[in-house]
Structures are given as C-alpha cells and as structure tokens.
Design an enzyme around this catalytic site. Structure first.
Site, PDB file in Angstrom:
ATOM      1  N   ASP A  30      64.135  25.875  20.321  1.00 10.51           N
ATOM      2  CA  ASP A  30      63.768  25.014  21.450  1.00 10.51           C
ATOM      3  C   ASP A  30      63.909  25.829  22.730  1.00 10.51           C
ATOM      4  OD1 ASP A  30      63.778  23.038  23.546  1.00 10.51           O
ATOM      5  OD2 ASP A  30      64.267  21.517  22.041  1.00 10.51           O
ATOM      6  N   ILE A  31      62.873  25.807  23.554  1.00  9.38           N
ATOM      7  CA  ILE A  31      62.864  26.585  24.803  1.00  9.38           C
ATOM      8  C   ILE A  31      63.863  26.013  25.819  1.00  9.38           C
ATOM      9  CG2 ILE A  31      60.990  25.385  26.003  1.00  9.38           C
ATOM     10  CD1 ILE A  31      61.239  29.198  25.622  1.00  9.38           C
ATOM     11  N   GLN A  93      60.822   9.900  23.017  1.00 12.53           N
ATOM     12  CA  GLN A  93      60.021  11.023  22.529  1.00 12.53           C
ATOM     13  C   GLN A  93      59.379  11.686  23.740  1.00 12.53           C
ATOM     14  OE1 GLN A  93      57.014   9.985  19.604  1.00 12.53           O
ATOM     15  NE2 GLN A  93      56.543  12.139  19.166  1.00 12.53           N
ATOM     16  N   HIS A  99      58.483  16.004  15.639  1.00 14.96           N
ATOM     17  CA  HIS A  99      59.432  17.118  15.573  1.00 14.96           C
ATOM     18  C   HIS A  99      60.838  16.612  15.313  1.00 14.96           C
ATOM     19  CE1 HIS A  99      59.240  15.890  19.828  1.00 14.96           C
ATOM     20  NE2 HIS A  99      60.441  16.383  19.989  1.00 14.96           N
ATOM     21  N   HIS A 101      64.853  17.853  15.822  1.00  5.80           N
ATOM     22  CA  HIS A 101      65.774  18.790  16.466  1.00  5.80           C
ATOM     23  C   HIS A 101      66.922  19.064  15.503  1.00  5.80           C
ATOM     24  CE1 HIS A 101      64.368  18.327  20.731  1.00  5.80           C
ATOM     25  NE2 HIS A 101      63.932  17.173  20.266  1.00  5.80           N
TER      26      HIS A 101
END
Ligand code: ZN
Length: 137
Positions: A30-31, A93, A99, A101
C-alpha cells in the site's frame, strides 16, 4: 476500467511494489502504509466489491492473503496481522476495485484498526434474524 488505479496497477501501467502475482491476483505494498509490510491483495480483473467478485477469485485472494501472512511471519518476524476489507461507500471503501488490506502488527505500534461496539443493536437481534432467515438456503 480505464480510470481505475488498481486496474492500472494490475495491468502494470502504474508501477507498484509487487510482492505476489498469479493469473488471478496481484499483491503489492500500500502506497499509504499503516505499518511495515502493509499489503493490498486485489483481483486482476475489475470487480467493485464483495457483491460482484466471483467466489473462485475471492477464494484465491483469501488464500494469497494467508500465504503472505505466513511469509511475513517468517521473513519480518510479524506476530499478528489485521485483515481489512470495505465494500461500499458507507463502509468507507476508498478505491472501488475489490481489495483486501493485510496489515502486519507490531508490539506497541499504536495502531487502532478496531471499532467501537454499539450495544443498543442487541435489542434488534430477533428482528434481524427473522428478516435474514428467509434468504438463507
Ligand atoms: Zn479496477
């Protein structure tokens, strides 16, 4: 979907820190990480949420999530993880491409990814079950 950032990552049009990839699934850091090793696991095809994703793809995503949790345990000495998912705007979301996490947790990391309970909801358990039961096969 042309404008979807996760589709672009899945297709390699946008660079990412890829940790795992197969024909159905891609996993990358994750960025905006919550912790070291915070990873997103996505289907390569665009499915918006839990309601749209086919069961076989969802199964693969969960299996890959577990695989990565075990790898991080061995490689990064991770003792615990949170597995988080949101389907829908009301569920917070943010990117509308399914996705999960995977958030490795560390001793004294000061993260709080849990919720406050709402005890008053207990009064509705009977009604909720009644409405739900007729849809369960
Ligand atoms: Zn997408």
């Amino acid at each position: 979907m042309a404008s979807c950032i996760f589709c672009k990552i899945a297709e390699g049009e946008v660079e990412s820190w890829i940790v795992y990839e197969d024909e159905l699934v891609k996993a990358f850091f994750d960025i905006n990480p919550a912790s070291e090793g915070h990873t997103l696991i996505i289907p390569k095809k665009h499915y918006e949420n839990i309601y749209e994703i086919p069961e076989n793809v969802l199964e693969r995503i969960i299996i890959v999530t577990k695989k990565l949790a075990i790898i991080y345990k061995k490689a990064l000495d991770v003792k615990a993880v949170n597995i988080l998912h949101a389907s829908g705007k009301e569920a917070q979301q943010d990117v509308f491409h399914f996705h999960i996490h995977l958030v490795p947790r560390y001793k004294n990391d000061r993260l709080n990814l849990w919720y406050q309970s709402q005890p008053e909801v207990k009064a509705n358990f009977g009604k909720i079950l009644e409405k739900t039961r007729k849809f369960i096969d």
